[in-house]
Design a protein around this motif. Structure first.
Motif, PDB file in Angstrom:
ATOM      1  N   ASN A  93       0.827  -1.204   0.000  1.00  0.00           N
ATOM      2  CA  ASN A  93       0.000   0.000   0.000  1.00  0.00           C
ATOM      3  C   ASN A  93       0.862   1.255   0.000  1.00  0.00           C
ATOM      4  N   LYS A  94       1.877   1.252   0.884  1.00  0.00           N
ATOM      5  CA  LYS A  94       2.756   2.417   1.011  1.00  0.00           C
ATOM      6  C   LYS A  94       3.560   2.645  -0.260  1.00  0.00           C
ATOM      7  N   VAL A  95       4.096   1.564  -0.836  1.00  0.00           N
ATOM      8  CA  VAL A  95       4.895   1.677  -2.063  1.00  0.00           C
ATOM      9  C   VAL A  95       4.030   2.194  -3.210  1.00  0.00           C
ATOM     10  N   LEU A  96       2.831   1.636  -3.323  1.00  0.00           N
ATOM     11  CA  LEU A  96       1.941   2.053  -4.417  1.00  0.00           C
ATOM     12  C   LEU A  96       1.506   3.506  -4.255  1.00  0.00           C
ATOM     13  N   GLN A  97       1.281   3.933  -3.010  1.00  0.00           N
ATOM     14  CA  GLN A  97       0.888   5.329  -2.764  1.00  0.00           C
ATOM     15  C   GLN A  97       2.020   6.289  -3.106  1.00  0.00           C
ATOM     16  N   LEU A  98       3.269   5.866  -2.814  1.00  0.00           N
ATOM     17  CA  LEU A  98       4.429   6.699  -3.120  1.00  0.00           C
ATOM     18  C   LEU A  98       4.609   6.867  -4.624  1.00  0.00           C
TER      19      LEU A  98
END
Lengths: 100, 136
Positions: A93-98
């Motif tokens: 989730n964090k990687v995709l949001q970044l």
């Protein structure tokens, strides 16, 4: 030999889990339970084979060693798949949001 | 030959039971928190779905890795009839005997170890909550 290698993997993974407990970011309880399940089943298999057929309790051959290593690797693979699917650190989730 | 089939059957049953128990616990938690405006019942100890998940992991872990061993030794194949013993009628009876003896023993032993784990965990939970109560 595969029984000894799997039992060692179970002990080591349990020690690492205990060292990090009660936090279990990497779901190491899964890894140790996978190895303990296998160790317990092979223990029964070895005891019954020893009692009924006799011979050596541990099979110490190159083939058995390679099987032990392969079993440990498969256990790690299963654990890794569970870890990536459940993603307890919410990494994807964090990687995709970044990246957005 | 195919001893892991018995723990596999148990693992399937435990997975189904665990999912049912998990749903029931979620429903009862929602009802309880609505009635008392308190948190979940799991605060008073380990939930049964959590305890069943230990047995589930022990069984499935053992089944998957034992299946690899059987594949390694050529006792199972990835195509029908999957069990190599099924190709020779003379091998079927020893295979069934192995499933009945070793397979059942494996399933029972893993379950007994799990029961001991649950009893120890419950005892520890009771001891901790008793300590907390006396301190308060």
């Amino acid at each position: 030999m595969f029984f000894i290698i799997t039992a060692l993997a179970a002990i080591i993974s349990t020690i690492i889990w205990y060292k990090n407990a009660p936090e279990d970011k990497y779901m190491l309880n899964n890894l140790s339970l996978i190895y303990w399940g296998t160790t317990l089943m092979w223990f029964v298999d070895h005891v019954i084979a020893y009692l009924t057929e006799g011979g050596a309790f541990f099979e110490i051959t190159l083939d058995a060693t390679l099987l032990g290593i392969t079993v440990v690797l498969l256990g790690l693979l299963v654990w890794l798949i569970i870890l990536l699917v459940k993603d307890p650190k919410d990494v994807f989730n964090k990687v995709l949001q970044l990246k957005r | 030959m195919a001893c892991f089939l018995v723990p596999m059957a148990e693992a399937i049953v435990v997975t189904v039971v665990k999912n049912i128990v998990e749903k029931k616990e979620k429903n009862s938690d929602v009802k309880l928190s609505a009635q008392t405006e308190l948190c979940s019942t799991s605060q008073t100890g380990l939930s049964w779905s959590h305890k069943l998940s230990w047995l589930n992991k022990l069984l499935w872990g053992g089944v998957v890795l034992l299946a690899l061993e059987h594949l390694w030794h050529g006792e199972i194949v990835p195509w029908p009839p999957f069990l190599t013993a099924m190709n020779n009628p003379a091998d079927i009876a020893p295979m069934l005997h192995e499933v009945a003896t070793i397979g059942t023993s494996m399933a029972i032993f893993v379950t007994v170890v799990w029961v001991v784990m649950v009893l120890v965990a419950d005892h520890k939970t009771k001891t901790i909550s008793a300590k907390v109560n006396t301190e308060n």
